[in-house]
Design a protein around this motif. Structure first.
Motif, short mmCIF file in Angstrom:
data_model
loop_
_atom_site.label_atom_id
_atom_site.label_comp_id
_atom_site.label_asym_id
_atom_site.label_seq_id
_atom_site.Cartn_x
_atom_site.Cartn_y
_atom_site.Cartn_z
N TRP A 40 2.86 -17.74 8.02
CA TRP A 40 2.98 -18.11 6.41
C TRP A 40 4.44 -18.50 5.94
O TRP A 40 4.59 -19.41 5.21
CB TRP A 40 2.73 -17.02 6.01
N ASP B 1 2.65 -26.72 -0.10
CA ASP B 1 1.67 -26.21 -0.05
C ASP B 1 1.87 -24.76 -0.69
O ASP B 1 0.82 -23.88 -0.66
CB ASP B 1 1.04 -26.04 1.39
N TYR C 98 -0.75 -21.75 -1.71
CA TYR C 98 -1.29 -20.72 -0.87
C TYR C 98 -0.94 -19.17 -1.65
O TYR C 98 -1.64 -18.23 -1.62
CB TYR C 98 -0.40 -20.81 0.36
N THR D 176 5.10 -22.37 6.12
CA THR D 176 4.48 -23.25 5.19
C THR D 176 5.31 -24.21 4.38
O THR D 176 6.37 -23.94 4.15
CB THR D 176 3.75 -22.35 4.02
#
Length: 420
Positions: free
Chosen positions: A255, A262, A266, A258
């Protein structure tokens, strides 16, 4: 904010069977809704998580989630998103997977709240259904022409589909009807590929219970990354929820890495942060992208949600140690997590000169190069610079007698496992 309005703001709605009817229903009362997962493996990955995050949102909004583990459908195989037949699993393997997924779900959902999670297994109401009752009570309600037109079947006609997988949508429809009658479930949610199965269930409910029966379907958009590739896949494979398959540190790093394009999507999809907080993070992505604050928040929220507060602290500790190069404070277990994908070597526990040791392992190409790197201060062991070419390497230099970490230069790490 109405739960439907919130899902729309988060970009979490793909299709609805009756958008206005569902909006009115959830404004009037608390409803029961369900989402299912088949036990095709012993862990979910983050792609599976998407519709269940929506189920969790409904729970937080005061509604009652029902999670279906497909002990029956898992023995058949959903043809959705596949070009070939699934390999059938033994009943023993299916049951082991059911137990593992049930434990994962109970960890993710608040089973102590007023809107308690209901866990069901469709094997319970299908395993005694004989073939004649199946054909008379259910098969008669399905048109083969309609079933062939469903995307999940139509996409398989050229390559071929067995009657087993062809009948999957009937079994899922039976599930929706059973839960409608016995658990007052009025809404099924699922991924975009489940639209055909969901609408088949609604058709069965209305044929069995009458056209006035209030039941709804909602699907989640297919999640793609900004570069057009499928979300949740990495060079190393899927990102699993099971800490033994994907460590909390690896989960956190997924994560944290990322793409800027994006991260806001998310945050909306996967976290429970409010609009004001996410809008603030979105502004920082635009004005201070180098700080990667949105990514850090996303990684923290997701790791805590899936693995808990202690695992999050550990993941952050490993991250900071790797960034700073100061790894002395890490435990052997944290070393194992943080260096899992680093180049790995095995060494005996015998005492050996540092130069010979580095060359024998292959970390250094020659003794001359090893001496030169040590003299230049380019070699560190467990975060401490090595200055003496006459130093001996012993188990005392290791983390708990298990690992030694060598860093060559600024960024090249090697994990050495000690073996007796």
């Amino acid at each position: 904010m109405n739960i439907i309005d919130e899902l729309e703001w988060r970009g979490a709605i793909n299709q609805q069977t009756d958008a206005e009817g569902l909006r009115e229903l959830v404004e009037k009362k608390s409803i029961s809704l369900y989402c299912g997962v088949d036990p095709t493996g012993d862990s979910m990955h983050i792609g599976h998580l998407i519709p269940f995050m929506m189920l969790k949102r409904f729970q937080l909004a005061g509604h009652r989630p029902v999670i279906l583990i497909g002990g029956a459908t898992g023995t058949i195989g959903d043809p959705s998103g596949r070009s070939t037949e699934r390999q059938l699993q033994t009943m023993e393997q299916v049951q082991a997977n059911v137990d593992a997924l049930t434990a994962q779900m109970k960890k993710l959902f608040d089973t102590d709240s007023n809107n308690k999670l209901k866990m069901v297994n469709n094997y319970d109401w299908t395993h005694n259904l004989n073939i004649l009752d199946f054909l008379r009570d259910y098969g008669k309600n399905f048109s083969v022409n309609t079933m062939l037109a469903k995307d999940i079947v139509a996409s398989r006609l050229e390559s071929g589909i067995s009657f087993t997988e062809f009948s999957y949508q009937i079994l899922q429809s039976i599930d929706f009807h059973h839960l409608f009658k016995n658990e007052d479930v009025q809404l099924q949610i699922g991924g975009a590929d489940q639209w055909g199965n969901i609408t088949s269930g609604l058709d069965l409910i209305r044929k069995k219970e009458g056209p006035e029966a209030q039941a709804f379907g909602l699907t989640i958009p297919l999640m793609l990354k900004a570069d057009g590739t499928k979300f949740g896949k990495t060079a190393g494979g899927a990102i699993w929820l099971d800490a033994n398959k994907t460590t909390p540190f690896e989960f956190y790093q997924f994560w944290a890495n990322t793409d800027d394009r994006d991260v806001v999507k998310y945050l909306k999809f996967f976290t429970f942060l409010d609009k004001e907080t996410i809008d603030g993070l979105e502004a920082k992505v635009k004005t201070e992208p180098h700080k990667r604050e949105a990514q850090k928040v996303l990684a923290e929220e997701m790791t805590q949600f899936v693995h808990g507060e202690e695992a999050l602290k550990q993941a952050k500790k490993i991250t900071e140690a790797l960034f700073s190069g100061d790894i002395k404070s890490l435990t052997a277990d944290e070393i194992e997590q943080g260096f899992k994908d680093m180049p790995t070597f095995e060494a005996s526990t015998e005492t050996k000169n540092i130069v010979d040791w580095l060359v024998d392992l292959g970390i250094e190409p020659s003794k001359r190069q090893a001496r030169e790197d040590i003299a230049n201060g380019a070699i560190t062991m467990n975060g401490e610079r090595v200055n003496d070419v006459n130093m001996d390497v012993t188990p005392d230099n290791s983390f708990d007698g298990r690992f030694i970490i060598i860093r060559k230069g600024k960024k090249t790490y090697s994990l050495v496992k000690l073996v007796k």
